[in-house]
Design a protein around this motif. Structure first.
Motif, PDB file in Angstrom:
ATOM      1  N   ILE A 137      -8.872   3.628   5.067  1.00 48.18           N
ATOM      2  CA  ILE A 137      -8.137   4.491   4.141  1.00 48.18           C
ATOM      3  C   ILE A 137      -8.959   4.738   2.875  1.00 48.18           C
ATOM      4  O   ILE A 137      -8.886   5.801   2.279  1.00 48.18           O
ATOM      5  CB  ILE A 137      -6.758   3.865   3.797  1.00 48.18           C
ATOM      6  N   LEU A 148     -13.191  10.168  -0.140  1.00 50.15           N
ATOM      7  CA  LEU A 148     -13.767  11.475   0.146  1.00 50.15           C
ATOM      8  C   LEU A 148     -12.850  12.593  -0.353  1.00 50.15           C
ATOM      9  O   LEU A 148     -13.290  13.529  -1.004  1.00 50.15           O
ATOM     10  CB  LEU A 148     -13.972  11.594   1.656  1.00 50.15           C
ATOM     11  N   ALA A 193       0.825  -1.203   0.000  1.00 50.93           N
ATOM     12  CA  ALA A 193       0.000   0.000   0.000  1.00 50.93           C
ATOM     13  C   ALA A 193       0.856   1.248   0.000  1.00 50.93           C
ATOM     14  O   ALA A 193       1.978   1.245   0.501  1.00 50.93           O
ATOM     15  CB  ALA A 193      -0.911  -0.011   1.213  1.00 50.93           C
ATOM     16  N   SER A 246       1.883   7.949   2.888  1.00 52.96           N
ATOM     17  CA  SER A 246       1.232   7.656   4.156  1.00 52.96           C
ATOM     18  C   SER A 246       0.428   8.893   4.576  1.00 52.96           C
ATOM     19  O   SER A 246       0.956   9.796   5.202  1.00 52.96           O
ATOM     20  CB  SER A 246       2.324   7.332   5.181  1.00 52.96           C
ATOM     21  N   PRO A 247      -0.854   8.941   4.173  1.00 52.04           N
ATOM     22  CA  PRO A 247      -1.610  10.184   4.332  1.00 52.04           C
ATOM     23  C   PRO A 247      -2.010  10.501   5.769  1.00 52.04           C
ATOM     24  O   PRO A 247      -2.318   9.612   6.547  1.00 52.04           O
ATOM     25  CB  PRO A 247      -2.863   9.936   3.479  1.00 52.04           C
ATOM     26  N   ILE A 248      -1.952  11.784   6.096  1.00 54.31           N
ATOM     27  CA  ILE A 248      -2.559  12.277   7.332  1.00 54.31           C
ATOM     28  C   ILE A 248      -3.461  13.424   6.914  1.00 54.31           C
ATOM     29  O   ILE A 248      -3.025  14.358   6.247  1.00 54.31           O
ATOM     30  CB  ILE A 248      -1.501  12.763   8.340  1.00 54.31           C
ATOM     31  N   PRO A 252      -4.699  13.169   1.948  1.00 49.87           N
ATOM     32  CA  PRO A 252      -4.968  12.021   1.074  1.00 49.87           C
ATOM     33  C   PRO A 252      -5.054  12.385  -0.406  1.00 49.87           C
ATOM     34  O   PRO A 252      -4.647  11.594  -1.257  1.00 49.87           O
ATOM     35  CB  PRO A 252      -6.326  11.506   1.560  1.00 49.87           C
ATOM     36  N   ALA A 274      -7.316   8.335   9.036  1.00 52.39           N
ATOM     37  CA  ALA A 274      -7.026   9.740   8.740  1.00 52.39           C
ATOM     38  C   ALA A 274      -5.641  10.130   9.241  1.00 52.39           C
ATOM     39  O   ALA A 274      -5.129  11.185   8.894  1.00 52.39           O
ATOM     40  CB  ALA A 274      -8.085  10.643   9.355  1.00 52.39           C
ATOM     41  N   PHE A 275      -5.038   9.274  10.081  1.00 50.58           N
ATOM     42  CA  PHE A 275      -3.742   9.620  10.665  1.00 50.58           C
ATOM     43  C   PHE A 275      -2.671   8.599  10.308  1.00 50.58           C
ATOM     44  O   PHE A 275      -2.064   8.001  11.181  1.00 50.58           O
ATOM     45  CB  PHE A 275      -3.860   9.731  12.188  1.00 50.58           C
ATOM     46  N   ALA A 276      -2.476   8.398   9.018  1.00 46.50           N
ATOM     47  CA  ALA A 276      -1.371   7.582   8.536  1.00 46.50           C
ATOM     48  C   ALA A 276      -1.381   6.166   9.079  1.00 46.50           C
ATOM     49  O   ALA A 276      -0.361   5.506   9.109  1.00 46.50           O
ATOM     50  CB  ALA A 276      -0.025   8.232   8.867  1.00 46.50           C
ATOM     51  N   ILE A 308     -11.394   7.544   3.594  1.00 53.74           N
ATOM     52  CA  ILE A 308     -10.722   8.838   3.664  1.00 53.74           C
ATOM     53  C   ILE A 308     -10.269   9.269   2.265  1.00 53.74           C
ATOM     54  O   ILE A 308     -10.515  10.393   1.833  1.00 53.74           O
ATOM     55  CB  ILE A 308      -9.482   8.739   4.590  1.00 53.74           C
ATOM     56  N   ASN A 309      -9.616   8.345   1.534  1.00 53.66           N
ATOM     57  CA  ASN A 309      -9.164   8.662   0.177  1.00 53.66           C
ATOM     58  C   ASN A 309     -10.338   8.985  -0.734  1.00 53.66           C
ATOM     59  O   ASN A 309     -10.286   9.933  -1.494  1.00 53.66           O
ATOM     60  CB  ASN A 309      -8.398   7.481  -0.429  1.00 53.66           C
TER      61      ASN A 309
END
Lengths: 257, 307
Positions: free
Chosen positions: A179, A185, A20, B197-199, B173, A171-173, A182-183
């Protein structure tokens, strides 16, 4: 139609493998693993805290009000807010996520545990005491087996909440199946969003189904099921009331979000 | 008995009052959400980070001081959420960043200078949306590493990241698919070694924490964020202009941007500088934790728009 597109997104084999975070690879297997790992760790910790506490409350009959109060307070905590604070206080890793999930998981498990032990017929316990069982023996040989069904009911409620809430951590890595929500959206990719929702829902249903089977098996032989007894309360025979009645299973309170 | 009755009546009265208040709220928001109607009433929206919220309040309060009826829908989210809202008329005005909005609207846009971006933006905006003048103030994405990490790996510009065998990058993201995000890093700088690695906090405190804690090595933080200086982060140079000119520009629904509104917005924009943005961010994000609306009001006062 978006639902069909989402299903074909899920059934695209290339979306399951790989690492990923590389070239937009969804890597569903890795995300599923991340979700399961944090869920299992959190659930185990929550069980280790809530079950002994619940059994103690149920067995002694003391501290029930305090437990309910504490449970309700814990339930009222906004998960996302708590997670954000803990991340800033601790680190951006799995520790704050696990803490939040444990706090979320304790109330339903605790309720299942003390309600289960409390529901055991007092006559049965008196009888056990009369034949000379120690308090420990009563807990382990009488109360816990008879409470097992409600215990697993609490476990089921907790598991659903914990798995569903892992999505917030994405939302926090953190990764995990959330995911895709979150992605989806942020990237205006509603196919991914719906696919993520389907995956999380499917995971919850599968796990809940497995636990439902365990719950059925957890009922000791010779004990009437609460459900069967309460279905026709008036016709209930004296004999079945005398048997240790286990209340109707899933204690599905507090299913927020 | 009588007492309980009175209690019950009081309870019902309270419930009704609360109900009416709530109904009032929903009513007013649905009114302000309607696309057309009174051109003198404007709903100002904003993206979900403090600087943008502050800018939204600056536009809104400046207009309100001039007699326009203003309501707010701040913290809407990412561009993908608020641009459709703007097109539908759910909001009428939003502070934008020229380069980002251009590449959002036209994925092939490669204009970099501010005049080129302005021309291209006018063409790329969907029908019914208009951009006012650009402000001198600019805020762009910037890739940052810790000073130690930069020194250890001799990193000065974004292209230097290619030296590493693999590197973790944290951003919002949408950076994963944005043309000036990962795809741009790949095509412009040839970086194939990035794990994303999204925050989702717009380069905010959690992103900073991850960078300082070593959970990520590169963080996308807006160039006007005080934390860059406060933590002595090294901002990697962008010699190939992956991140385009990001001047602040108000974008609104054409029908609402009357000549009066536009000229006022242009006056506001003319006074906005990058230094102002930095100050907004240190006030809203620093120890003061100032409310964006307060910061906006102060700025308008200092610059003579309100008394």
């Amino acid at each position: 139609m978006i639902f069909v597109q989402a299903l074909s997104w899920i059934f695209d084999g290339s979306h399951w493998v790989g690492v990923a975070g590389r070239d937009g690879n969804p890597a569903i297997l890795q995300r599923l693993g991340e979700t399961l790992q944090i869920s299992v760790i959190s659930i185990v910790i929550a069980v280790l805290i809530a079950v002994p506490l619940g059994v103690l409350i149920g067995h002694t009959g003391r501290g029930r009000t305090a437990a309910i109060l504490a449970s309700n307070v814990a339930r009222g905590l906004p998960t996302l807010g708590l997670l954000s604070i803990l991340i800033l206080l601790i680190a951006v890793n799995a520790v704050p996520v696990a803490i939040v999930l444990v706090i979320l998981g304790i109330p339903p498990m605790l309720a299942g545990a003390y309600a289960g032990v409390e529901s055991v017929n007092r006559d049965t316990i008196d009888a056990a005491r009369a034949v000379g069982l120690t308090e420990w023996q009563i807990v382990f040989r009488v109360e816990l087996p008879l409470a097992a069904s409600l215990l697993v009911g609490g476990l089921r409620a907790m598991t659903l909440q914990v798995i569903a809430t892992t999505t917030v951590a994405s939302a926090f890595a953190f990764g995990g199946l959330g995911i895709y929500l979150i992605n989806g959206l942020s990237q205006n990719d509603f196919v991914q969003l719906v696919a993520g929702a389907i995956l999380v829902t499917a995971l919850c249903l599968v796990v809940d189904g497995l636990l439902a089977i365990i719950q059925r098996l957890a009922l000791p032989r010779g004990v009437s099921r609460g459900r069967a007894a309460s279905a026709s309360p008036k016709k209930r025979s004296r004999a079945s009331r005398r048997a240790a009645i286990v209340g109707t299973p899933p204690l599905q309170e507090g299913m927020q979000s | 008995m009588k007492k309980t009755h009175r209690g019950a009546i009081a309870a019902v009265a309270t419930a009704v009052a609360v109900g009416l208040t709530l109904a009032g709220c929903s009513n007013s928001s649905s009114l302000s959400g309607s696309g057309d109607g009174d051109s003198e009433s404007i709903t100002v929206g904003s993206a979900n980070f403090p600087e943008n919220v502050t800018l939204a309040y600056i536009y809104g309060e400046a207009l309100a001081a001039d007699g326009v009826k203003v309501s707010y829908k701040v913290n809407i989210g990412a561009r993908a959420a608020y641009i459709p809202a703007l097109e539908k008329g759910e909001i009428n005005l939003i502070p934008e960043y020229a380069g980002s909005i251009l590449s959002f609207l036209d994925k092939n846009a490669n204009q970099k200078s501010s005049s080129e971006v302005a021309t291209a933006l006018d063409q790329a905006l969907p029908k019914g949306l208009t951009a006012a003048d650009f402000a001198p103030a600019a805020d762009s994405d910037s890739l940052n590493v810790t000073a130690d990490f930069a020194q250890q790996n001799d990193l000065k510009s974004i292209g230097d990241l290619a030296k590493l065998s693999s590197v973790t990058l944290t951003a919002n993201p949408e950076f994963e698919t944005r043309p000036d995000g990962l795809p741009g890093l790949k095509s412009v700088y040839g970086l194939n070694n990035i794990t994303f690695s999204p925050i989702n906090d717009g380069g905010g405190p959690a992103t900073l924490k991850a960078l300082l804690g070593g959970q990520t090595q590169v963080a996308d933080i807006y160039s006007t964020t005080p934390s860059i200086l406060e933590n002595k982060l090294v901002t990697l140079d962008d010699p190939k202009n992956l991140f385009a000119s990001q001047q602040v520009v108000p974008i609104g629904t054409t029908g609402k941007l009357t000549s009066k509104v536009t000229s006022l917005l242009n006056k506001v924009s003319a006074k906005l500088t990058t230094k102002d943005l930095l100050e907004f961010n240190s006030r809203t994000g620093g120890d003061e934790k100032a409310d964006p609306k307060t910061v906006a009001t102060d700025w308008l006062k200092d610059n003579g728009f309100t008394k």
